[in-house]
Enzyme design. Structure first.
Site, short mmCIF file in Angstrom:
data_model
loop_
_atom_site.label_atom_id
_atom_site.label_comp_id
_atom_site.label_asym_id
_atom_site.label_seq_id
_atom_site.Cartn_x
_atom_site.Cartn_y
_atom_site.Cartn_z
N GLU A 172 28.03 10.44 16.41
CA GLU A 172 29.14 9.57 16.02
C GLU A 172 29.26 9.39 14.51
OE1 GLU A 172 28.85 5.75 17.91
OE2 GLU A 172 28.71 6.59 19.94
N GLY A 173 28.31 9.90 13.74
CA GLY A 173 28.25 9.57 12.32
C GLY A 173 27.40 8.36 12.03
#
Length: 336
Positions: free
Chosen positions: A304-305
């Protein structure tokens, strides 16, 4: 600004023409660092980070005011081979969660003042199963690169790219093996938590993909073994370089996407740092190949970062000290 490329050939030309760090800003930041009220080197790596950041922003005393986090989502045809512990439908469900602010990356973006954007890339059309043919056509891969490029806000001053795509650790392992060598098992991990049988299937799938798509350059590897979200991240990282926006890389999948740029143009990742070392086993080997030392090591494996977003705080701290501290002269402190 729309992407200035429409083929792999023009994308390569765009990478080759990318700007370099501002040597005058680097020199100015180094001089300022020598004058700050601290012993030389006392802030360790924070000093190097601040000088690196200053060079890319062209300002010896920069600020971070507008970080951007972009999450790209894609679906993978290779999931039909049973490579993930979760079904492909989860990609769509998680995109909805991102859009409603309910995911970890939403909370981390908010915590560090980052604007967050989500780009689902043709989720109803998975890439092709790379064990039977190329994952994407050149046109599809270029379209994803363009989406990534166009997603970057030119006014941002720091970028983190993240991903969501069931099956994408399989693509990342295949890309890494194709570009860096070694056996499929050297690069294939448990991803979202597959059991021993699942890991064996996943490793076999990566080996089949490598056997089918041999002796290709980096963009062809991205096309044949990657996914739209990996291409999206690569396009965004390239656009950030064009706009002189420093980038914090996320985990294994983001690093594999970045690897395709590094193998396409020398120095293509000079504007990036590694946000963290993930729990995916091959990430350390991949970072070593990229010559990137991670800022954090917290056992994260979410994607997701999330690890890159958490590292925004480290860079904010580095810049706050570099640009906000008094010099010896300003503070009236003897520098010995």
């Amino acid at each position: 600004m729309q992407a200035p490329f429409s083929t792999f050939s023009t994308f390569r030309q765009t990478l080759a023409a990318a700007p370099s760090t501002d040597v005058r800003a680097v020199a100015g930041a180094q001089e300022r660092n020598r004058q700050l009220t601290k012993p030389p080197g006392a802030l360790g790596r924070l000093e190097d980070l601040a000088i690196w950041y200053a060079g890319w922003r062209g300002d010896p005393q920069p600020q971070i005011n507008a970080p951007q986090v972009i999450v790209f989502a894609g679906n993978h045809g290779v999931c039909a081979q049973g490579v993930s512990a979760f079904p492909p439908e989860v990609t769509v469900q998680m995109v909805a969660n991102f859009e409603h602010g309910g995911a970890a990356i939403n909370q981390l973006s908010k915590a560090f003042g980052a604007k967050m954007d989500v780009y689902p890339l043709d989720l109803d059309i998975p890439t092709n199963d790379f064990t039977v043919g190329p994952a994407m056509s050149e046109g599809d891969c270029v379209a994803a690169l363009q989406t990534g490029w166009n997603a970057v806000d030119p006014e941002a001053d720091l970028l983190v790219t993240g991903e969501m795509g069931i099956g994408n650790t399989t693509s990342a392992a295949a890309i890494s093996a194709a570009l860096l060598g070694g056996e499929a098992g050297d690069w294939t991990g448990r991803g979202t938590g597959v059991d021993d049988d699942g890991l064996a299937r996943k490793t076999d799938v990566v080996a089949k993909g490598l056997a089918l798509h041999q002796n290709r350059d980096a963009l062809e590897v991205l096309r044949c073994l990657g996914g739209r979200e990996l291409a999206g991240m690569a396009g965004a990282i390239a656009a950030a370089r064009h706009h002189r926006i420093p980038v914090i890389l996320d985990g294994f999948i983001c690093s594999a996407a970045a690897l395709t740029l590094a193998k396409t143009a020398d120095g293509a990742l000079d504007h990036t740092v590694a946000g963290h070392l993930s729990a995916e086993g091959a990430h350390r080997r991949l970072l070593n190949a990229l010559e990137k030392e991670p800022l954090l090591q917290l056992g994260l494996r979410l994607g997701e970062g999330s690890g890159g977003a958490l590292a925004i705080g480290v860079l904010q701290g580095a810049i706050a000290c570099h640009s906000g501290m008094a010099t010896f002269a300003e503070a009236g402190v003897s520098d010995g």
